[in-house]
Design a protein around this motif. Structure first.
Motif, PDB file in Angstrom:
ATOM      1  N   ALA A 115      27.762  -5.807   4.579  1.00  0.00           N
ATOM      2  CA  ALA A 115      27.535  -4.708   3.641  1.00  0.00           C
ATOM      3  C   ALA A 115      28.454  -4.805   2.428  1.00  0.00           C
ATOM      4  O   ALA A 115      28.105  -4.353   1.335  1.00  0.00           O
ATOM      5  N   GLY A 116      29.641  -5.388   2.614  1.00  0.00           N
ATOM      6  CA  GLY A 116      30.578  -5.493   1.503  1.00  0.00           C
ATOM      7  C   GLY A 116      30.097  -6.391   0.388  1.00  0.00           C
ATOM      8  O   GLY A 116      30.616  -6.324  -0.734  1.00  0.00           O
ATOM      9  N   MET A 117      29.104  -7.253   0.662  1.00  0.00           N
ATOM     10  CA  MET A 117      28.579  -8.155  -0.357  1.00  0.00           C
ATOM     11  C   MET A 117      27.473  -7.516  -1.188  1.00  0.00           C
ATOM     12  O   MET A 117      27.006  -8.111  -2.166  1.00  0.00           O
ATOM     13  N   LEU A 118      27.041  -6.312  -0.822  1.00  0.00           N
ATOM     14  CA  LEU A 118      26.002  -5.634  -1.595  1.00  0.00           C
ATOM     15  C   LEU A 118      26.615  -5.028  -2.860  1.00  0.00           C
ATOM     16  O   LEU A 118      27.632  -4.333  -2.785  1.00  0.00           O
ATOM     17  N   PRO A 119      26.009  -5.243  -4.023  1.00  0.00           N
ATOM     18  CA  PRO A 119      26.522  -4.606  -5.244  1.00  0.00           C
ATOM     19  C   PRO A 119      26.413  -3.087  -5.148  1.00  0.00           C
ATOM     20  O   PRO A 119      25.482  -2.555  -4.534  1.00  0.00           O
ATOM     21  N   GLY A 120      27.351  -2.399  -5.763  1.00  0.00           N
ATOM     22  CA  GLY A 120      27.352  -0.938  -5.737  1.00  0.00           C
ATOM     23  C   GLY A 120      26.058  -0.314  -6.211  1.00  0.00           C
ATOM     24  O   GLY A 120      25.533   0.610  -5.563  1.00  0.00           O
ATOM     25  N   PRO A 121      25.478  -0.772  -7.327  1.00  0.00           N
ATOM     26  CA  PRO A 121      24.227  -0.166  -7.809  1.00  0.00           C
ATOM     27  C   PRO A 121      23.087  -0.253  -6.801  1.00  0.00           C
ATOM     28  O   PRO A 121      22.251   0.644  -6.723  1.00  0.00           O
ATOM     29  N   LEU A 122      23.045  -1.349  -6.033  1.00  0.00           N
ATOM     30  CA  LEU A 122      21.993  -1.477  -5.028  1.00  0.00           C
ATOM     31  C   LEU A 122      22.269  -0.569  -3.838  1.00  0.00           C
ATOM     32  O   LEU A 122      21.371   0.136  -3.353  1.00  0.00           O
ATOM     33  N   ARG A 123      23.500  -0.558  -3.383  1.00  0.00           N
ATOM     34  CA  ARG A 123      23.856   0.276  -2.238  1.00  0.00           C
ATOM     35  C   ARG A 123      23.626   1.756  -2.548  1.00  0.00           C
ATOM     36  O   ARG A 123      23.185   2.523  -1.683  1.00  0.00           O
ATOM     37  N   ASP A 124      23.868   2.163  -3.796  1.00  0.00           N
ATOM     38  CA  ASP A 124      23.719   3.579  -4.168  1.00  0.00           C
ATOM     39  C   ASP A 124      22.269   4.034  -4.200  1.00  0.00           C
ATOM     40  O   ASP A 124      22.001   5.246  -4.200  1.00  0.00           O
ATOM     41  N   ARG A 125      21.354   3.107  -4.242  1.00  0.00           N
ATOM     42  CA  ARG A 125      19.934   3.484  -4.303  1.00  0.00           C
ATOM     43  C   ARG A 125      19.322   3.743  -2.927  1.00  0.00           C
ATOM     44  O   ARG A 125      18.153   4.098  -2.835  1.00  0.00           O
ATOM     45  N   PHE A 126      20.084   3.539  -1.884  1.00  0.00           N
ATOM     46  CA  PHE A 126      19.616   3.869  -0.542  1.00  0.00           C
ATOM     47  C   PHE A 126      19.988   5.311  -0.221  1.00  0.00           C
ATOM     48  O   PHE A 126      21.157   5.706  -0.311  1.00  0.00           O
TER      49      PHE A 126
ATOM     50  N   SER B 152       0.850  -1.195   0.000  1.00  0.00           N
ATOM     51  CA  SER B 152       0.000   0.000   0.000  1.00  0.00           C
ATOM     52  C   SER B 152       0.882   1.241   0.000  1.00  0.00           C
ATOM     53  O   SER B 152       2.089   1.168   0.273  1.00  0.00           O
ATOM     54  N   GLU B 153       0.302   2.397  -0.299  1.00  0.00           N
ATOM     55  CA  GLU B 153       1.098   3.617  -0.407  1.00  0.00           C
ATOM     56  C   GLU B 153       1.744   3.965   0.935  1.00  0.00           C
ATOM     57  O   GLU B 153       1.083   3.998   1.976  1.00  0.00           O
ATOM     58  N   GLY B 154       3.043   4.204   0.901  1.00  0.00           N
ATOM     59  CA  GLY B 154       3.776   4.584   2.098  1.00  0.00           C
ATOM     60  C   GLY B 154       4.187   3.422   2.974  1.00  0.00           C
ATOM     61  O   GLY B 154       4.846   3.620   4.005  1.00  0.00           O
ATOM     62  N   GLU B 155       3.828   2.198   2.609  1.00  0.00           N
ATOM     63  CA  GLU B 155       4.146   1.028   3.428  1.00  0.00           C
ATOM     64  C   GLU B 155       5.667   0.850   3.532  1.00  0.00           C
ATOM     65  O   GLU B 155       6.418   1.174   2.607  1.00  0.00           O
ATOM     66  N   VAL B 156       6.096   0.308   4.651  1.00  0.00           N
ATOM     67  CA  VAL B 156       7.521   0.053   4.886  1.00  0.00           C
ATOM     68  C   VAL B 156       7.780  -1.426   4.630  1.00  0.00           C
ATOM     69  O   VAL B 156       7.135  -2.289   5.229  1.00  0.00           O
ATOM     70  N   LEU B 157       8.712  -1.699   3.725  1.00  0.00           N
ATOM     71  CA  LEU B 157       9.097  -3.081   3.418  1.00  0.00           C
ATOM     72  C   LEU B 157      10.464  -3.346   4.043  1.00  0.00           C
ATOM     73  O   LEU B 157      11.456  -2.720   3.671  1.00  0.00           O
ATOM     74  N   PHE B 158      10.497  -4.256   4.999  1.00  0.00           N
ATOM     75  CA  PHE B 158      11.757  -4.624   5.644  1.00  0.00           C
ATOM     76  C   PHE B 158      12.300  -5.878   4.988  1.00  0.00           C
ATOM     77  O   PHE B 158      11.663  -6.934   5.004  1.00  0.00           O
ATOM     78  N   LEU B 159      13.487  -5.757   4.394  1.00  0.00           N
ATOM     79  CA  LEU B 159      14.119  -6.872   3.696  1.00  0.00           C
ATOM     80  C   LEU B 159      15.395  -7.244   4.445  1.00  0.00           C
ATOM     81  O   LEU B 159      16.435  -6.603   4.303  1.00  0.00           O
ATOM     82  N   ASP B 160      15.288  -8.264   5.288  1.00  0.00           N
ATOM     83  CA  ASP B 160      16.421  -8.713   6.092  1.00  0.00           C
ATOM     84  C   ASP B 160      17.382  -9.526   5.228  1.00  0.00           C
ATOM     85  O   ASP B 160      16.965 -10.160   4.255  1.00  0.00           O
ATOM     86  N   GLU B 161      18.661  -9.516   5.604  1.00  0.00           N
ATOM     87  CA  GLU B 161      19.692 -10.246   4.858  1.00  0.00           C
ATOM     88  C   GLU B 161      19.588  -9.949   3.361  1.00  0.00           C
ATOM     89  O   GLU B 161      19.574 -10.854   2.519  1.00  0.00           O
ATOM     90  N   ILE B 162      19.524  -8.677   3.041  1.00  0.00           N
ATOM     91  CA  ILE B 162      19.293  -8.254   1.660  1.00  0.00           C
ATOM     92  C   ILE B 162      20.418  -8.706   0.731  1.00  0.00           C
ATOM     93  O   ILE B 162      20.224  -8.880  -0.471  1.00  0.00           O
ATOM     94  N   HIS B 163      21.605  -8.942   1.302  1.00  0.00           N
ATOM     95  CA  HIS B 163      22.742  -9.374   0.480  1.00  0.00           C
ATOM     96  C   HIS B 163      22.576 -10.801  -0.042  1.00  0.00           C
ATOM     97  O   HIS B 163      23.314 -11.216  -0.930  1.00  0.00           O
ATOM     98  N   ARG B 164      21.610 -11.553   0.479  1.00  0.00           N
ATOM     99  CA  ARG B 164      21.399 -12.938   0.054  1.00  0.00           C
ATOM    100  C   ARG B 164      20.240 -13.085  -0.938  1.00  0.00           C
ATOM    101  O   ARG B 164      19.813 -14.179  -1.242  1.00  0.00           O
ATOM    102  N   MET B 165      19.773 -11.961  -1.483  1.00  0.00           N
ATOM    103  CA  MET B 165      18.676 -12.004  -2.445  1.00  0.00           C
ATOM    104  C   MET B 165      19.186 -12.495  -3.797  1.00  0.00           C
ATOM    105  O   MET B 165      20.325 -12.235  -4.179  1.00  0.00           O
TER     106      MET B 165
END
Length: 349
Positions: free
Chosen positions: A166-177, A107-120
């Motif tokens: 955090a080091g396992m996150l790709p640069g393009p993904l990290r830059d979008r935060f 829904s609009e404004g909802e918060v999505l919590f994505l744990d262990e995002i580096h393992r997606m």
């Protein structure tokens, strides 16, 4: 004897039967959250600004070791914004379609919590790029040459990503935060405040000095502090009148094999083997692991990080070595080096 690292009382990973207790002890608002002062202040500004503009805040990335409050902060973010929270994890997103199913129902404004995002999964990760930037995803229908991509608009949302690596996150993904926060280990004084608060919620009578004793053995991690508090409470209820005194706290933690610096049986086994069998090192990881009956990965991932952080062990190109503090902690006398033995910093020919 090898064992599951999650069975350790000082493991920062949440056990399956702890989730209900943890939920009851979590602070509900940012003002109740103890520690991480700089992160709290920065996050407060981000949330207040979003509320004034009546728009979802920038996507938020929380990094740091497990047990420091990343999940708790995600819940607080949703509460402060007055929006619902959706919780999932990187390992649960195995395909791009899994992510599309989650995003399309927000829904609009909802918060999505994505744990262990580096393992997606990588395909889902690439879909997330567009969702975070444009609030749109392309859903592929069909296979092969006849496949078509159908654009699907999604409601503006805030992604809160959490990672222990955090080091396992790709640069393009990290830059979008838009906001990235690193959570550090807690000071003993901060853990004392957390223990006092948890004791009140659990109806545990604990002396101030006893809280100090538990905090000092909690490895800078609130999750471990709360777990040790519950074990000390159990001891007090069975062996005494229920009140946790300093002497009782020390006796309980000694029973659970957690020493005054927070080392448990595995930590002391690794350190003791390094000192007694190998004279303080250097010794290779595999050899050290065999000497304590554990897998090399268990020693490297479970035991070593805390020993290194405590200044009791060091990793060198020639192997693991014990520091003078390790000899002192175990009450042992280091061997006198031979003049011909050289130093650890000599270069191999």
């Amino acid at each position: 004897m090898t064992h599951d690292p999650e069975d350790r009382i000082v493991s920062p990973v949440v056990a399956g039967d702890e989730q209900a207790v943890e939920a009851a002890l979590r602070p509900k608002r940012l003002a109740e959250f103890v520690g991480q002062e700089r992160v709290r202040e920065q996050l407060s500004l981000v949330l207040q600004s979003a509320l004034r503009r009546n728009r979802p805040p920038d996507h938020i990335l929380l990094s740091g070791p497990p047990g420091l409050g990343k999940t708790t902060l995600s819940m607080i973010i949703a509460a402060e914004l007055g929006k619902p929270l959706r919780i999932t994890s990187g390992p649960a997103i195995e395909r791009a379609g899994d992510l599309a199913a989650v995003l399309s129902t927000l829904s609009e404004g909802e918060v999505l919590f994505l744990d262990e995002i580096h393992r997606m999964a990588r395909p889902a990760e690439e879909m997330l790029y567009m969702a975070m930037e444009d609030f749109r995803v392309d859903v592929v229908v069909g296979k092969g040459p006849g496949a078509t991509a159908i654009p699907l608009d999604i409601a503006p949302f805030t992604l809160v990503g959490a990672t222990t690596r955090a080091g396992m996150l790709p640069g393009p993904l990290r830059d979008r935060f838009g906001f990235v926060a690193h959570m550090d280990f807690y000071e003993p004084a901060e853990l004392e405040v957390i223990i006092d608060r948890s004791a009140g919620l659990l109806d545990v009578r604990i002396d101030a000095e006893a809280a100090t004793e538990v905090a000092g053995r909690s490895r800078g991690t609130p999750r471990i502090a709360n777990r040790l508090l519950r074990r000390v409470r159990d001891y007090a209820e069975v062996r005494a009148d229920g009140r946790v005194t300093p002497e009782l706290a020390r006796a309980a933690l000694e029973l659970y094999e957690v020493d005054e610096r927070g080392l448990d049986r595995l930590d002391r086994a690794v350190l003791g083997s390094l000192l007694r069998k190998f004279g303080g090192g250097p010794v290779g990881l595999s050899t050290l692991a065999v000497s304590v009956g554990e897998e090399p990965e268990t020693v490297e991932v479970v035991a070593e990080p805390f020993l290194v952080r405590q200044g009791l062990l060091a990793r060198t190109p020639r192997g693991r070595i014990a520091t003078p503090a390790a000899w002192t902690h175990l009450g042992l006398t280091p061997p006198t080096p031979s003049p011909a033995a050289g130093t650890l910093f000599d270069v191999d020919e």
